[in-house]
Design a protein around this motif. Structure first.
Motif, PDB file in Angstrom:
ATOM      1  N   GLY C  26       0.831  -1.201   0.000  1.00  5.79           N
ATOM      2  CA  GLY C  26       0.000   0.000   0.000  1.00  5.79           C
ATOM      3  C   GLY C  26       0.865   1.250   0.000  1.00  5.79           C
ATOM      4  N   TYR C  27       1.962   1.156   0.751  1.00  5.17           N
ATOM      5  CA  TYR C  27       2.877   2.274   0.863  1.00  5.17           C
ATOM      6  C   TYR C  27       3.463   2.638  -0.493  1.00  5.17           C
ATOM      7  N   THR C  28       3.927   1.598  -1.175  1.00  4.18           N
ATOM      8  CA  THR C  28       4.656   1.833  -2.420  1.00  4.18           C
ATOM      9  C   THR C  28       3.725   2.345  -3.517  1.00  4.18           C
ATOM     10  N   PHE C 234       3.027   3.313  13.711  1.00  2.62           N
ATOM     11  CA  PHE C 234       4.265   4.060  13.512  1.00  2.62           C
ATOM     12  C   PHE C 234       5.408   3.129  13.121  1.00  2.62           C
ATOM     13  N   LEU C 235       5.578   2.071  13.930  1.00  2.00           N
ATOM     14  CA  LEU C 235       6.671   1.144  13.677  1.00  2.00           C
ATOM     15  C   LEU C 235       6.472   0.410  12.353  1.00  2.00           C
ATOM     16  N   TYR C 236       5.220  -0.029  12.107  1.00  4.81           N
ATOM     17  CA  TYR C 236       4.951  -0.727  10.855  1.00  4.81           C
ATOM     18  C   TYR C 236       5.137   0.199   9.650  1.00  4.81           C
ATOM     19  N   ALA C 240       7.636  -0.519   6.701  1.00  6.74           N
ATOM     20  CA  ALA C 240       7.128  -0.601   5.335  1.00  6.74           C
ATOM     21  C   ALA C 240       7.874   0.376   4.435  1.00  6.74           C
ATOM     22  N   PHE C 241       8.115   1.567   4.940  1.00  9.41           N
ATOM     23  CA  PHE C 241       8.865   2.563   4.183  1.00  9.41           C
ATOM     24  C   PHE C 241      10.260   2.024   3.863  1.00  9.41           C
TER      25      PHE C 241
END
Lengths: 406, 389, 406
Positions: C26-28, C234-236, C240-241
């Protein structure tokens, strides 16, 4: 261009709405408080004193912060108005949030000083306390924390710092002794790299090593969810017991993943950080949670003289079970008021002196404060009558509830 | 020149409303007036505390704000001037703070004099900056961002893990207050007390002097050859290299310099807070410093200082604004903080006090600048006429 | 170190990696199109998880509920966990990001941080600060035996869903109309608009898809671990980043590869012996030497016209590459060198230093082959590996092929 503008307007409107609703909310709350104060003020013989509550409502441990605040607010209802030398004193709470962050804690401490508080309940965490102590010490304001258990919280030995919860060093030793009593020959110690957990694990490890027990140290980070690496290491080591010194969210996941990896019969132990009702759900239910051991800093709740009444009041007011350290914070407030009464003055220097010689009958027992560091007990630590480091309360989880395992 | 621009542009916009006129007068004032006004406000602020208008907590907010202003100035060199996104900037701050804590605390019973400690802290941070820039400067954009992020986290976690040196998560307590001489000299005892800084007010002025000096130095640097080289690299690295700029050297210089400033700020921070622990050097802090630079206006020296002060003072401002209801209000404080950040960035995306170049980029057309350009063209034409006659 | 140990570590690492992949995908998506670090994505994920957990709780299912009802409840929870984040993602884009379109990429980063603070606080205010836990279901505790190691069914589900989503997204981006629009928007927004692409709608669609993926991730994580804390996002988000950048920005299979590398590093780094880890270093060294000695010279030769390629010439080119460090140092020591030559000489020396470093590292690891890295260094190892990989492959493991940009 048009779209850009509508976006901007939309954002502004939303922000304004949000801000308004917030101010509206707080406005109502302020009215309630204000009326009471004015009503009493009109009679003329009432003096208002301020007591600060330095806690962390945001940041990493808001549930602990909220419980501390609730505990003090409950105490305010019971001890908030008292008479001394013919004058009625009314306590006004100043609740400030330090986000459990050292820099913010210094600002909050200074704000408390500026507000002219006669005493402070807090702060919540060791890191925040470390940076608040010098400011309270310099301004001679007594500070009673109901939740800071770090052995090094008062390393500088400030005479303004007191606590109504037990120092971790006592629990760490007790955990090590208990594991040996259970016949463990190989023990894993696991912490979450935080001040509380590392302190507890270090002491426990020293105790175990002195007793000739083979140990393995493992770590995780607070907030971690997956412990496959650690579980694999532990499985290979093949221990009889594991002592997890962190908090219950990680402890629950750790236990769950250990059971899934077939390590269900390894004794699982921890400090008061895991002694929460939440733990049962976090381990995935009764079957996994059954038989987890935990120590606790203080009398076990059923032995605490005022606990039943306190728990009932708490439940009535907030509609939920007693939160972590709520009764310790309740007692902190009670002890502060008792010290003011004993001093017969609201002069902070006299309150500090009174606290040092105080003997107070609270929810958690009859206690005073240590005036000098002695072994595991540090200066300002709680000293409960009839409770010594050698009989630290022990608990075991049975059918989803913590019962005494003395 | 300034007055001439004022009158001549006034001719063209007779219908301009008053706000615009005020702004025009403001922009016509020489920069040093603004500088003096800013310094006067900052220097006068503690007086409000002395006469009792403002609480002492605001002084502490002021000290922290100014320390973060130093940090923002430092980060602005790499981010605003050279255009390298650094998400681990707080690591250099940590280097400075821990160096100070080790050289001036009961931890190892070392007590160096103030100036020596602060120089050592700066140097340690600079060396760290140099070492990290060696392998990373080839990376671009987000790859650089993630590597700096990783660096910041590695430093923080290492601090936690190196217990014998740093006390791990417990932090180092009891840092001595800054004093000029390490050992009290009997002859100087009375005078020496003057040089011990241990009250918020004294810290405030100490840090303020540092901020002002640094801001002046950086303004000069910005307009120097190396400053222009950084800007050229930011705008177009290839073009800059072909104009004879040694990219690696210029970038390395900017990283090392900004690391040094962070180390310096970290040293002041350690002295001021008296105790330091790894909780002060979280990744979120790096992000907040980035926010300060962006919010203030990238590349603008007064801007980033204002951004730092705004973001640091905002939580306390919200607390004060809630007034008597503050105890019930604390839960919503961070929420409003977040909302305000979003609103501020949407209303002024170019920053509070934007740099000239960035303002031009942020607005498609700036009417003031257009007018000025037209005016100068007009002047040019007039001048040519003069020549002809 | 037994085979069982390696197997369970591998499977554990793979599962962790696939969970990261779920969020990284989702991030990408968003990251690939807009090229800014969407800090709020982690919080959207948390909201998805909370919505899923609370809808499961609201439907009152537990371990004894018949499986058909459980399946229905999960389906409903999935719908809720996808819808709410989608609405949220759409609103965030509309309010906080769209007004900033066309500005420098760093500016939306600031409003993303604002949004992330707001969301985290809203979660605390709406759902309370305690971690949410769901009852254990038969599905989430079921496991199958695979090569003597117990593997949870849910882990297999997560791996399958991640793989399916990866394929689906690749198809969406590469072979559909909207995917083409996304790629065009990513490459050049203005040009895309000129070609008649509604970039606003395309970006909104990207946000919808990205947020839906975050919601699915939230549901699966809650079911897998059984609990979720308000700050888990936050950690995830950070992981993910990291995974997205490690794999190559905007590269969909890259995000999955990056996530697996990250997950494996985190588990392998601290739970297998150094002697075993050393082989990875050796593999890296061999790969690097192969590229330096064979691939690069051959690529260079391919650029030379066939009629000029005499055997002597080829040999001399090869020799230049084999003796790179010698030539590099000679160039650096020469009195005058032109700028380009000195740059490549520095590179050559740096490569050599890298090779020597890896060789020494491997040797040290082989010497201490039975030692193991302390688990407290777990996150550090992951970050160090990230830095090392990016130093050798400055644009991610799979690179960011322009045509494949999302």
């Amino acid at each position: 261009m048009v779209q850009k503008r509508t976006g901007r307007v939309l954002a502004l409107a939303l922000a304004a709405l949000l801000a308004l609703s917030m101010f509206g909310l707080s406005g109502c709350a302020a009215d309630d408080g204000g009326d009471g104060g004015e009503g009493n003020g009109a009679t003329g013989e009432v003096e208002t004193i301020k007591i600060g509550v330095q806690t962390a409502l945001t940041g990493p441990l808001p549930d602990y912060g909220l419980a501390a605040k609730n505990g003090v607010e409950l105490a305010l209802e019971d001890f908030g108005t008292f008479e001394m030398n013919g004058t009625t004193y009314e306590v006004e709470l100043v609740v400030l949030d330090d986000k459990a962050e050292p820099t913010e804690a210094a600002v909050v401490a200074q704000t408390m000083v500026d507000e002219g508080v006669v005493g402070v309940i807090g702060s919540l965490t060791t890191g925040a306390t470390l940076s608040a102590i010098p400011i309270y010490y310099e301004n001679r304001i007594p500070q009673i924390s109901g939740s800071v258990t770090g052995p090094k919280a008062n390393e500088t030995g400030a005479d303004t710092f007191f606590r109504t919860c037990w120092n971790d060093a006592i629990q760490g030793e007790a955990l090590g002794v208990w594991a040996m009593e259970l016949g463990a020959k190989k023990v894993v110690l696991m912490d979450d790299n935080g001040a509380y957990a590392v302190g507890l694990a270090d002491v426990a490890e020293d105790t175990l090593k002195a007793g000739g027990v083979e140990t393995l140290r493992q770590n995780c980070q607070s907030g971690d969810k997956d412990f496959s690496a650690q579980v694999a290491n532990i499985k290979e080591f093949g221990p009889d017991a594991i002592i997890f010194t962190g908090y219950h969210p990680e402890a629950g996941l750790m236990r769950k993943q250990m059971v899934e990896a077939g390590l269900g019969d390894v004794i699982f132990m921890g400090g008061d950080g895991i002694r929460s009702e939440e733990l049962v759900a976090q381990t995935g239910g009764n079957a996994n949670a059954e038989g987890i051991y935990a120590t606790f800093g203080g009398f076990p709740e059923e032995q605490q003289p005022g606990y039943a009444a306190f728990a009932a009041k708490y439940k009535e007011k907030y509609g939920e079970e007693v939160g972590p350290y709520a009764q310790n914070n309740y007692d902190a407030f009670g002890a502060l008021i008792a010290a003011i009464k004993a001093a017969g003055s609201t002069d902070t220097e006299e309150i500090i002196a009174a606290l040092q010689t105080l003997s107070y009958e609270g929810v958690t027992g009859t206690f005073g404060f240590a005036t000098e560091s002695d072994g595991a007990v540090a200066k300002g630590d709680i000293v409960v009558e009839g409770l010594t480091p050698s009989n630290v309360p022990r608990y075991v989880l049975k059918d989803g509830a913590w019962v005494s395992a003395q | 020149m300034a007055t001439r621009m004022e009158t001549s542009s006034g001719r063209g916009t007779a219908t301009a409303h008053r706000g615009a006129a005020v702004r025009r007068i403001a922009s016509a004032m020489p920069a040093w007036v603004w500088w003096l006004a800013g310094i006067a406000i900052a220097a006068g602020f503690p007086l409000l505390n002395v006469i009792g208008v403002v609480e002492t907590a605001w002084l502490r907010v002021g000290v922290v704000s100014l320390i973060f202003a130093l940090l923002a100035l430092g980060l602005n060199i790499v981010m605003g001037e050279t255009g390298l996104l650094n998400l681990g900037y707080i690591a250099f701050f940590a280097f400075g703070a821990y160096t100070t804590a080790l050289l001036s605390s009961p931890k190892f019973e070392i007590h160096w004099p103030f100036l020596a400690v602060i120089v050592a802290s700066t140097l340690v941070a600079m060396v760290a900056g140099f070492l990290i820039s060696l392998p990373t400067l080839r990376l671009r954009g987000d790859y650089l961002a993630i590597v700096t992020l990783a660096f910041g986290e590695i430093v923080r976690l290492t601090i936690i893990n190196l217990v014998p040196l740093t006390n791990g998560p417990n932090g180092i307590t009891g840092i001595y207050p800054p004093r000029l001489f390490a050992d009290a000299k009997p002859a100087l005892e009375g005078i020496e007390a003057w040089f011990i800084i241990d009250k918020p007010l004294e810290y405030y002025y100490l840090v303020l002097v540092c901020v002002v000096v640094l801001a002046v130095l950086l303004t000069n640097l910005k307009n120097s050859r190396i400053g222009r080289a950084w800007n050229a690299l930011r705008e177009d690295e290839l073009a800059a290299i072909s104009s004879g700029i040694t990219a690696v050297r210029a970038k390395m210089l900017s990283v090392v310099l900004s690391a040094g400033i962070a180390g310096f700020a970290g040293s002041l921070f350690a002295y001021y807070s008296n105790v330091i622990s790894p909780e002060s050097f979280l990744f979120m802090q790096s992000v907040i410093v980035v926010c300060m630079v962006v919010l203030g206006g990238m590349g603008s020296i007064p801007g980033v200082m204002l951004g730092a002060i705004a973001l640091q003072a905002l939580p306390q401002l919200i607390r004060e604004a809630a007034g008597a209801a503050r105890s019930d209000f604390e839960v919503y404080r961070m929420l409003i903080y977040g909302v305000l950040i979003v609103v501020m960035v949407i209303v002024r995306p170019e920053g509070l006090l934007p740099d000239k170049i960035f303002r031009r980029e942020a607005h498609e057309v700036d009417p003031r600048e257009l007018e000025m350009t037209r005016q100068s063209l007009f002047d040019l034409e007039e001048g040519e006429k003069d020549l002809e006659v | 170190m037994s085979f069982d140990h390696i197997m369970s570590v591998t499977i554990g690492g793979l599962t962790v990696g696939m969970i990261y992949a779920l969020i990284a995908l989702g991030y990408t998506m968003v990251y690939g199109v807009l090229k800014f670090i969407n800090f709020a994505h982690g919080e959207v994920f948390t909201v998805g998880g909370y919505v899923a957990a609370f809808s499961l709780l609201a439907m009152g299912i537990d371990a004894s509920t018949p499986w058909l009802k459980v399946a229905g409840a999960i389906a409903l929870a999935l719908v809720a966990a996808v819808t709410v984040p989608m609405v949220l993602g759409f609103l965030i884009e509309r309010i906080a990001y769209r007004p900033l379109r066309g500005r420098s990429r760093i500016i939306p980063l600031l409003s993303a941080i604002g949004v992330s603070i707001v969301l985290q606080q809203l979660i605390i205010i709406i759902f309370g600060p305690k971690p949410v836990t769901i009852p254990t279901l038969a599905l989430s505790s079921a496991s199958v035996s695979f090569l003597g190691v117990n593997v949870r069914v849910l882990a297999l589900v997560i791996i399958a869903v991640s793989a399916a989503l990866m394929i689906g997204l690749t198809y969406l981006v590469k072979s559909t109309r909207i995917g083409k629009a996304m790629r065009a928007t990513s490459q050049d927004m203005e040009a895309a608009e000129m070609m008649g692409i509604d970039t606003n709608r395309t970006i909104a669609f990207t946000f919808l898809v990205g947020s839906a993926l975050a919601g699915i991730g939230g549901l699966l994580v809650v079911m897998y671990y059984g609990s979720l804390k308000y700050d888990a996002g936050f950690l995830y988000g950070l992981k993910a980043f990291t995974a997205a950048v490690l794999g190559g920005i905007g590269n969909i299979p890259g995000a999955v590869v990056g996530a697996i590398v990250l997950g494996m590093t985190e588990t392998y780094g601290v739970s297998v012996d150094l002697g075993f880890l050393a082989w990875f270093v050796v593999a890296g060294l061999v790969l690097g030497l192969y590229v330096q000695m064979v691939r690069v010279p051959n690529r260079r030769l391919a650029h030379i016209a066939a009629d000029r390629r005499t055997p002597e010439y080829e040999r001399s080119i090869m020799n230049v590459y084999r003796l790179t460090p010698y030539h590099g140092i000679k160039t650096l020591l020469a009195e005058r060198t032109d700028a380009l030559l000195s740059v490549s000489a520095v590179d050559a020396v740096r490569l050599m230093a890298g090779n020597i470093f890896l060789a020494v590292l491997a040797a040290v690891m082989f010497i201490n082959s039975s030692a193991r890295i302390d688990t407290r260094w777990q996150p550090v190892i992951a970050f160090v590996v990230l830095m090392v990989i990016l130093m050798f492959r400055p644009s991610g493991i799979l690179g960011e092929a322009v045509t494949e940009k999302v």
